[in-house]
Design a protein around this motif. Structure first.
Motif, PDB file in Angstrom:
ATOM      1  N   ARG B 283      -5.240  -8.279  -4.890  1.00 16.10           N
ATOM      2  CA  ARG B 283      -3.856  -8.327  -4.405  1.00 16.10           C
ATOM      3  C   ARG B 283      -3.005  -9.102  -5.388  1.00 16.10           C
ATOM      4  N   ARG B 327       1.202 -14.523  -8.233  1.00 15.05           N
ATOM      5  CA  ARG B 327      -0.167 -15.007  -8.106  1.00 15.05           C
ATOM      6  C   ARG B 327      -1.053 -13.830  -7.730  1.00 15.05           C
ATOM      7  N   TRP B 329      -5.022 -12.435  -6.341  1.00 19.40           N
ATOM      8  CA  TRP B 329      -6.217 -12.737  -5.555  1.00 19.40           C
ATOM      9  C   TRP B 329      -7.322 -11.826  -6.064  1.00 19.40           C
ATOM     10  N   THR B 335      -7.902 -17.230  -5.145  1.00 10.36           N
ATOM     11  CA  THR B 335      -6.578 -17.070  -5.722  1.00 10.36           C
ATOM     12  C   THR B 335      -6.329 -18.178  -6.729  1.00 10.36           C
ATOM     13  N   GLN B 336      -5.169 -18.154  -7.368  1.00 12.97           N
ATOM     14  CA  GLN B 336      -4.886 -19.053  -8.475  1.00 12.97           C
ATOM     15  C   GLN B 336      -4.362 -20.396  -7.978  1.00 12.97           C
ATOM     16  N   GLU B 338      -1.833 -23.551  -7.796  1.00 15.86           N
ATOM     17  CA  GLU B 338      -0.371 -23.474  -7.791  1.00 15.86           C
ATOM     18  C   GLU B 338       0.271 -23.920  -9.098  1.00 15.86           C
ATOM     19  N   TRP B 354      -0.324 -20.258 -11.039  1.00 18.48           N
ATOM     20  CA  TRP B 354       0.713 -19.263 -10.751  1.00 18.48           C
ATOM     21  C   TRP B 354       1.612 -19.066 -11.975  1.00 18.48           C
TER      22      TRP B 354
END
Lengths: 369, 369
Positions: B283, B327, B329, B335-336, B338, B354
């Motif tokens: 995503r 960002r 997923w 996920t990455q 911040e 991000w």
């Protein structure tokens, strides 16, 4: 003794279905989790399976469908033992609930992660005996426990890709920590899928199917998916969102647990860190200043490639209140997101943001002087 | 034409050794990167290799050491083609430099990531012909380019674990985008290790060694490691830090690039996202309010399992200044992080925080009214 043979101080989220996790201190400093402390995540009532009458069916895209009793499984295939961690996708959901409510989902702490020695046979060996046909891409698991938390009620199940199913580390297990698998943990037989979310380690296994597509079971097609923050989980079509499988790098602080004030001064901080599939934990950092500066913890070697790693660091705890922060890095150089807000999702899965715990010291803090 | 056949507007970080990346717009919307746009990351001068005299040696823990000319390689082994992304571990270091200086390291943007069609033979096939002995656990690559940025000067090299070396996707490549490999990209032969940091895709390959331990080459044992934030990279012992290999999930915004003001209103934002090894991008989220709310971008299917994925989303760009955040997923639900501060490390590798870009609109912003 708590319910289902669990320790007295197990934290029960629900009695029926039984969902409970050990307190942090019960996991601290133990590479192997005793069965009485091992978390229980169930979607329906624990089924009573008659082990004598029970058979495992293996069918679908195979040349030789099998029907196997437990004795036949034991006799036909080589017994294997593997130490493996199982982690629920809802582990650490409590941190997400502080960001925004997640109706209907339990507030799991970091105790939905446990490690045991599993005994059984390789799923790969059983599938080889059945002869998986070309065209099979997934292996589905079905079980008799029915969840009434879903409308209409749904039996539990799921699948993994064929490559994982035949990888060698995936077991059909009848033993846990050197004893027969307890009823609450899936007796007579369960799947153990090391490195993947616990939901794929299907308990009370009855049916293994080689098939072209992933399982269309509710708990694969609808649940256990990371949805976008603004999605309505009650209105998403099957197949929406990120289907969880291998586990992303994560960690938790286990001791001290913040429950009682501590004397200021040298204090050992301990916890676990975990990264699924082919990743290992490469470093664990601890911060006493919210992430401005970090010190590296001592990291245990894992007892197998499929387990968590415990860590420890002695810090000089100042008087007053201190927030301890921990973050892990995995062998790809990936580290955890800073905040639960950044990973919040409508079903509350896979919270792998930095772990934080608030410690207080005995005696007056610096503000009291 | 820029140096080494590169496009005129290539961003040159250094002429000698030649280090350059394409501007964002040159990568935008192109699944395959033209050779004239493909980034160049070199540690020493481009060696001039006499392809006629050149031989590849394959030795170490093998039953049949080999010495192969380019023609022998082509004749003895089946030709393979693979579209694969190569990403430098220093990609997006510029974001880390905004947190704290990293002396001696170039400020790479997101252009140290490119994708080409590679032609060659499988390293697995060559190793099978040599007969890897039990005891071999790693495969090392050596090249003749010497880096004078290190004291004392060091030849370039590295290694990958045997399991990766024989995985089938690792190529010894003589072709790039349907033409012979250019001198600046490693002619006559280079390694392509899909899903791993670019440093393991050794150029001007001369020597392949099966061995028990990872390479002790400087660029494996000392460089390309994530050190703790407070470590002094000039004083760390070989083997310190996280040795980078498989690439963690990352993304970049490629267009618009923020260089010129845009009309307010519907604006297509595009970029790439990438996750190495067995992970894919699941995503891609875009935010116009710093991460408070997100919208999901359309994500291209990758042309092979070993490439980036481009993405696009049309947003309604408000008048004035807007920071666009992206960002990704991956398929593990990771996920990455911040902020670049959270991943800052002394050598400036693996910035997968991000991505953010500042866009301005033409005409008066809301503040000007």
């Amino acid at each position: 003794m708590g319910p289902w043979g669990k320790r007295d101080d197990i934290l029960v989220h629900r009695c029926e279905p039984f969902n409970a996790e050990p307190p942090r201190h019960a996991l601290a400093r133990h590479t192997l989790t005793g069965t009485e402390s091992f978390y229980s995540r169930n979607h329906g009532p624990v089924p009573r399976v008659d082990a004598e009458a029970w058979r495992l069916r293996v069918d679908g895209l195979v040349d030789r469908p099998l029907t196997l009793s437990l004795n036949e499984l034991r006799e036909r295939f080589e017994e294997r033992e593997l130490v493996a961690t199982v982690q629920c996708a809802g582990n650490r959901r409590a941190g997400l609930l502080e960001v925004r409510d997640i109706p209907g989902e339990d507030p799991w702490g970091p105790g939905a992660t446990s490690t045991a020695r599993w005994t059984g046979v390789r799923l790969a060996d059983v599938l080889a005996a059945a002869g998986v046909r070309s065209g099979a891409r997934h292996v589905a698991f079905a079980a008799p426990d029915v969840s009434r938390l879903v409308d209409p009620p749904q039996p539990f199940g799921g699948s993994v890709p064929l490559a994982k199913a035949i990888s060698g580390e995936v077991l059909l297990a009848w033993g846990m920590n050197g004893r027969p698998l307890p009823e609450a943990h899936g007796a007579p037989l369960r799947v153990i899928v090391p490195g993947w979310i616990g939901a794929r380690s299907v308990k009370w296994l009855e049916h293994v199917t080689a098939q072209a597509e992933p399982s269309d079971n509710y708990f694969q097609a609808v649940a256990y998916r990371v949805l976008p923050p603004d999605a309505d989980p009650d209105r998403t079509a099957p197949g929406t969102g990120i289907s969880l499988g291998p586990v992303a790098v994560n960690c938790a602080i286990l001791a001290p647990d913040g429950g009682t004030p501590l004397p200021p001064g040298p204090t050992e901080i301990t916890g676990y860190a975990y990264a699924g599939e082919d990743r290992t934990v490469a470093r664990l950092d601890v911060s006493l200043d919210g992430g401005r500066t970090w010190a590296q913890a001592e990291l245990d070697a894992p007892p197998s490639p499929w387990t968590w790693q415990h860590w420890r660091l002695t810090v000089d705890l100042p008087a007053g209140e201190t927030v301890v922060t921990a973050r892990a890095w995995d062998s790809t150089g990936a580290t955890q997101p800073e905040t639960p807000a950044a990973v919040w999702n409508p079903k509350g899965y896979a919270n792998n943001s930095w772990d934080r715990i608030r410690l207080r010291t005995t005696g007056p803090g610096p503000d009291a002087r």
